[in-house]
Design an enzyme around this catalytic site. Structure first.
Site, PDB file in Angstrom:
ATOM      1  N   ASP A  67     -61.689 107.552 -20.664  1.00 52.32           N
ATOM      2  CA  ASP A  67     -63.138 107.414 -20.801  1.00 52.32           C
ATOM      3  C   ASP A  67     -63.630 107.825 -22.187  1.00 52.32           C
ATOM      4  OD1 ASP A  67     -62.504 110.080 -20.375  1.00 52.32           O
ATOM      5  OD2 ASP A  67     -63.558 110.234 -18.475  1.00 52.32           O
ATOM      6  N   ASN A 147     -67.090 118.694  -9.202  1.00 52.30           N
ATOM      7  CA  ASN A 147     -67.692 117.885  -8.127  1.00 52.30           C
ATOM      8  C   ASN A 147     -66.707 116.843  -7.566  1.00 52.30           C
ATOM      9  OD1 ASN A 147     -67.548 115.957 -10.126  1.00 52.30           O
ATOM     10  ND2 ASN A 147     -69.753 115.649 -10.322  1.00 52.30           N
ATOM     11  N   HIS A 149     -65.021 114.586  -9.366  1.00 52.98           N
ATOM     12  CA  HIS A 149     -64.891 113.322 -10.102  1.00 52.98           C
ATOM     13  C   HIS A 149     -63.526 113.200 -10.777  1.00 52.98           C
ATOM     14  CE1 HIS A 149     -66.828 114.942 -14.116  1.00 52.98           C
ATOM     15  NE2 HIS A 149     -65.534 115.103 -14.142  1.00 52.98           N
ATOM     16  N   GLU A 154     -68.164 109.494 -10.834  1.00 50.40           N
ATOM     17  CA  GLU A 154     -68.863 110.582 -10.168  1.00 50.40           C
ATOM     18  C   GLU A 154     -68.889 110.333  -8.657  1.00 50.40           C
ATOM     19  OE1 GLU A 154     -69.487 113.080 -11.820  1.00 50.40           O
ATOM     20  OE2 GLU A 154     -70.368 112.680 -13.776  1.00 50.40           O
TER      21      GLU A 154
END
Ligand code: F6R
Length: 260
Positions: A67, A147, A149, A154
């Site tokens: 990314d 979280n 991800h 996400e």
């Protein structure tokens, strides 16, 4: 899914480097997927050491990063292209022509229309095609967000998603603000491989350290497979290895874990 627990960050990093190095020795033109963030820095340090002291050869290795932030030029000190150069590429004998980090600058991106920006869409398709042209990723290194991800997929991301633009959650922007002068400077969007793209990698290697990741690791390893914890999709992968330190393993039920 194999979960390997190591005593601390250093041992976790060495274990991961050992796995990556063994794949490179077996296949010198390995297609290696890479991640950024704090977690893999120790892995990269150990790979650099293996290159310098034990002759680990990267000259034919091809890399694809997961990314990149949108809006940061590659020479920006918080861009992932810069991170990779500083933390790995400049220290090893990789051929720059074999390095792929998603592009974060696409001319004048207007964020209100980013989803349909043809330049980004074309780039994302090119990235997918390029991975295929090299025969697919052999092993993909992953971190995990607090979280759950993976890359910038996400919670709620489609499990079949491909390389595309994602809006970063407030939580991720806050987590990453430590690297910027203020949270206002943290980009709001990123280009990221999709979960479907990641799952096509022949092997996955997810690293996590510290108690801050313990809940996410538990959800990924023991929880239901759900888009609300993107990393849980690793349960469906035929060759997924999770290497964690004791802190990140703290919430795992013992029967899932290999203390080798
Ligand atoms: C980075 C990436 C992210 C990170 C994750 C964990 O390329 O894909 O998913 O792996 O946010 O970040 P750290 O390692 O900084 O805790």
């Amino acid at each position: 899914m194999l979960v390997v627990v190591r005593e601390n960050y250093d041992a976790m990093s060495k274990e991961a480097a050992h796995i990556v190095a063994s794949r490179i020795r077996k296949k010198p033109n390995l297609v290696l997927g890479l991640a950024t963030g704090s977690t893999p820095i120790g892995l990269y340090k150990e790979l650099i050491r293996l290159h310098k002291e034990e002759g680990l050869d990267f000259s034919k290795v091809v890399t694809f990063n997961l990314d990149e932030y949108i809006g940061l030029p590659p020479n920006h000190d918080q861009s992932y292209a810069y991170f990779m150069w500083e933390n790995l590429f400049k220290h090893i004998n990789i051929n720059p022509a074999n390095v792929h980090v998603p592009q974060g600058m696409h001319g004048e991106v207007r964020f209100t229309t980013y989803e349909t920006d043809p330049k980004i869409e074309a780039f994302c398709q090119w990235y997918e095609d390029e991975i295929k042209r090299y025969g697919g990723i052999d092993i993909q290194v992953l971190g995990i967000g607090a979280n759950g991800h993976i890359a910038f997929n996400e919670p709620g991301s489609s499990l079949g998603s491909r390389t595309r633009v994602k809006t970063l959650t407030e939580k991720t922007r806050q987590d990453n603000a430590r690297f910027f002068k203020s949270i206002d400077e943290v980009p709001k969007y990123a280009v990221t491989m999709g979960i479907g793209t990641i799952m096509e990698s022949k092997e996955l290697l997810l690293l996590a350290n510290g108690e801050g990741k313990a809940k996410a690791v538990k959800a990924a390893v023991e929880g239901p497979v759900t888009a609300m914890c993107p990393a849980s999709v690793l349960q469906l992968h035929p060759k997924a290895i999770i290497v964690v330190d004791k802190g990140a393993a703290a919430d795992l039920a013992a029967e899932f874990v290999y203390y080798g």
